[in-house]
Design a protein around this motif. Structure first.
Motif, mmCIF file in Angstrom:
data_model
loop_
_atom_site.group_PDB
_atom_site.id
_atom_site.type_symbol
_atom_site.label_atom_id
_atom_site.label_comp_id
_atom_site.label_asym_id
_atom_site.label_seq_id
_atom_site.Cartn_x
_atom_site.Cartn_y
_atom_site.Cartn_z
ATOM 1 N N MET A 1 13.371 40.686 76.402
ATOM 2 C CA MET A 1 14.623 39.991 76.113
ATOM 3 C C MET A 1 14.333 38.503 75.897
ATOM 4 N N ASP A 2 14.881 37.930 74.809
ATOM 5 C CA ASP A 2 14.662 36.505 74.596
ATOM 6 C C ASP A 2 15.636 35.706 75.455
ATOM 7 N N ARG A 3 15.341 34.412 75.590
ATOM 8 C CA ARG A 3 16.121 33.574 76.506
ATOM 9 C C ARG A 3 17.588 33.511 76.116
ATOM 10 N N THR A 4 17.885 33.391 74.803
ATOM 11 C CA THR A 4 19.272 33.291 74.351
ATOM 12 C C THR A 4 20.045 34.551 74.690
ATOM 13 N N ALA A 5 19.445 35.703 74.429
ATOM 14 C CA ALA A 5 20.104 36.968 74.738
ATOM 15 C C ALA A 5 20.341 37.102 76.232
ATOM 16 N N GLY A 6 19.335 36.677 77.019
ATOM 17 C CA GLY A 6 19.468 36.754 78.469
ATOM 18 C C GLY A 6 20.594 35.889 78.981
ATOM 19 N N GLN A 7 20.715 34.657 78.452
ATOM 20 C CA GLN A 7 21.771 33.764 78.885
ATOM 21 C C GLN A 7 23.138 34.303 78.503
ATOM 22 N N LYS A 8 23.265 34.909 77.322
ATOM 23 C CA LYS A 8 24.539 35.500 76.911
ATOM 24 C C LYS A 8 24.930 36.629 77.854
ATOM 25 N N SER A 9 23.928 37.430 78.269
ATOM 26 C CA SER A 9 24.197 38.528 79.185
ATOM 27 C C SER A 9 24.686 38.005 80.526
ATOM 28 N N ILE A 10 24.084 36.930 81.015
ATOM 29 C CA ILE A 10 24.486 36.338 82.284
ATOM 30 C C ILE A 10 25.896 35.772 82.187
ATOM 31 N N ILE A 11 26.167 34.992 81.138
ATOM 32 C CA ILE A 11 27.465 34.347 80.963
ATOM 33 C C ILE A 11 28.592 35.373 80.896
ATOM 34 N N SER A 12 28.303 36.542 80.329
ATOM 35 C CA SER A 12 29.337 37.564 80.210
ATOM 36 C C SER A 12 29.826 38.063 81.560
ATOM 37 N N HIS A 13 29.043 37.846 82.613
ATOM 38 C CA HIS A 13 29.439 38.282 83.947
ATOM 39 C C HIS A 13 30.140 37.191 84.740
ATOM 40 N N LEU A 14 30.220 35.985 84.201
ATOM 41 C CA LEU A 14 30.778 34.862 84.936
ATOM 42 C C LEU A 14 32.198 34.533 84.473
ATOM 43 N N TYR A 15 32.956 33.892 85.363
ATOM 44 C CA TYR A 15 34.255 33.369 84.970
ATOM 45 C C TYR A 15 34.050 32.126 84.109
ATOM 46 N N PRO A 16 35.050 31.735 83.317
ATOM 47 C CA PRO A 16 34.908 30.546 82.461
ATOM 48 C C PRO A 16 34.652 29.288 83.291
ATOM 49 N N PRO A 17 34.049 28.272 82.672
ATOM 50 C CA PRO A 17 33.797 27.011 83.386
ATOM 51 C C PRO A 17 35.101 26.404 83.908
ATOM 52 N N ILE A 18 35.030 25.806 85.081
ATOM 53 C CA ILE A 18 36.182 25.109 85.652
ATOM 54 C C ILE A 18 35.726 23.757 86.196
ATOM 55 N N GLU A 19 36.686 22.871 86.370
ATOM 56 C CA GLU A 19 36.408 21.556 86.934
ATOM 57 C C GLU A 19 36.982 21.477 88.347
ATOM 58 N N PRO A 20 36.406 20.676 89.212
ATOM 59 C CA PRO A 20 36.921 20.543 90.575
ATOM 60 C C PRO A 20 38.314 19.908 90.597
ATOM 61 N N PHE A 21 39.138 20.314 91.556
ATOM 62 C CA PHE A 21 40.404 19.614 91.767
ATOM 63 C C PHE A 21 40.242 18.541 92.851
ATOM 64 N N ASP A 22 39.068 18.546 93.508
ATOM 65 C CA ASP A 22 38.803 17.551 94.545
ATOM 66 C C ASP A 22 37.302 17.280 94.589
ATOM 67 N N GLN A 23 36.915 16.009 94.587
ATOM 68 C CA GLN A 23 35.526 15.592 94.740
ATOM 69 C C GLN A 23 35.496 14.418 95.709
ATOM 70 N N ARG A 24 34.545 14.440 96.633
ATOM 71 C CA ARG A 24 34.486 13.358 97.614
ATOM 72 C C ARG A 24 33.071 13.214 98.148
ATOM 73 N N MET A 25 32.806 12.030 98.702
ATOM 74 C CA MET A 25 31.581 11.775 99.439
ATOM 75 C C MET A 25 31.963 11.738 100.915
ATOM 76 N N LEU A 26 31.376 12.605 101.696
ATOM 77 C CA LEU A 26 31.717 12.759 103.102
ATOM 78 C C LEU A 26 30.622 12.149 103.980
ATOM 79 N N ASP A 27 31.021 11.218 104.817
ATOM 80 C CA ASP A 27 30.082 10.598 105.757
ATOM 81 C C ASP A 27 29.836 11.570 106.904
ATOM 82 N N VAL A 28 28.595 12.051 107.017
ATOM 83 C CA VAL A 28 28.263 13.020 108.060
ATOM 84 C C VAL A 28 27.471 12.381 109.206
ATOM 85 N N GLY A 29 27.307 11.059 109.142
ATOM 86 C CA GLY A 29 26.584 10.361 110.184
ATOM 87 C C GLY A 29 25.096 10.277 109.899
ATOM 88 N N ASP A 30 24.360 9.607 110.761
ATOM 89 C CA ASP A 30 22.903 9.468 110.641
ATOM 90 C C ASP A 30 22.493 8.751 109.358
#
Length: 327
Positions: A1-30
């Motif tokens: 299987m070539d790389r393009t065909a493989g990627q198409k096969s993988i993408i077919s199993h995934l949900y469409p791309p989405i963007e986050p509704f929340d992004q943050r930097m969390l201070d965890v200490g140290d």
């Protein structure tokens, strides 16, 4: 299987791309701040995604294993990698710091229980987190199981996997003098923490390249960007040098009784050269609430088509089980 065909096969199993509704930097200490994002349905079933490595970082593709109408998907970059800062830092960076970070994320986001989804090192971390906080882990979805044992490290860095890929193994050991090759983790540690950034990047690319080359049965991927490789290699080597900061070898299996009330499913590639299937098999043989799906023509990578399809099948199946899982 070539790389393009493989990627198409993988993408077919995934949900469409989405963007986050929340992004943050969390201070965890140290002195650490970690990148955290949320995607999908803010009122949906919560799932936390634990990336591999240690040091790999999360990616947009990881959002796509979950139906965004039903899931509240939480991703984060573990200490020292991805968008978390300080970059490539191993100070105050242990398994137990990461377990505490996961709990801080849960508490900060007001989540009582959640599904824990992780592969490779992410599976290791998911198991340790669930054994530490079983009341918080409603379900585990694991891929490419790594139990953080000396035998697994010996397999991958002691020449076991190299017997199947002698040309790639030779490339990995070539920069190391023969009198240091009896402990490749220690030999690379000296170079990844030399204080010479150029030397660290050169050896980081070799370290990452050895793992990347064996990740999939379909592709043999190229060189990682220097900044990414340096963080990935330094963090991974740091954790392996310290045997995952566990109290003793075989700790995860010794504590398997702590998962008696935590159900889960394990997805394992039959031809995984990085994390051989025996670990996943032994785990699910001892874990009564765990089930194993062995994927016949797959290696280690999350992006393997068969692994992607099975993970998507599992997350779809869990959509209707919120009440049963206490979510």
């Amino acid at each position: 299987m070539d790389r393009t065909a493989g990627q198409k096969s993988i993408i077919s199993h995934l949900y469409p791309p989405i963007e986050p509704f929340d992004q943050r930097m969390l201070d965890v200490g140290d002195g650490h701040t970690i990148y955290v994002e949320q995607c999908g349905n803010p009122q949906g079933m919560p799932v936390v995604v634990l990336h591999g490595g240690p040091g790999g970082g999360c990616s947009p593709a990881m959002r796509r294993y979950f139906d965004p109408r039903h899931y509240r998907v939480i991703l984060f970059d573990q200490r020292g990698c991805g968008r978390s800062r300080p970059h490539a830092s191993v100070e105050a960076n242990t398994t137990w710091h990461l377990v505490a970070d996961i709990e801080l994320i849960r508490e900060t986001l007001g989540i009582s229980r959640w599904i824990v989804f992780g592969g490779s090192w992410g599976a290791t971390l998911a198991l340790i987190y669930a054994q530490t906080h079983p009341e918080r882990a409603a379900f585990l979805v694991l891929r490419g199981v790594f139990l953080m044992t000396q035998a697994e490290l010996d397999w991958f860095y002691g020449g076991g996997a190299g017997r199947f890929f002698p040309d790639l193994w030779e490339r990995f050991v070539a920069p190391i003098p023969e009198n240091e090759r009896d402990d490749m983790i220690a030999a690379y540690h000296r170079r990844l923490f030399s204080g010479d950034t150029g030397e660290e990047v050169r050896h980081a690319r070799l370290w990452a390249g050895w793992e990347n080359a064996l990740a999939s049965i379909e592709f043999r991927g190229g060189e990682s960007p220097g900044e990414y490789a340096r963080a990935f290699a330094r963090l991974e080597n740091h954790y392996f040098t310290n045997r995952g900061f566990l109290d003793h070898d075989g700790q995860i299996m010794a504590n398997i009784c702590r998962l008696a009330e935590v159900p889960g499913r394990v997805v394992q590639g039959r031809f995984d050269m990085i994390c051989p299937p025996v670990a996943a098999y032994r785990l699910t043989e001892s874990w009564e609430a765990g089930e194993l799906a062995m994927i016949p023509l797959a290696g280690h990578a999350l992006s393997e088509a068969g692994i992607t399809a099975e993970l998507r099948r599992i997350t779809d199946d869990l959509r209707g089980r919120a009440r049963m899982l206490g979510l």
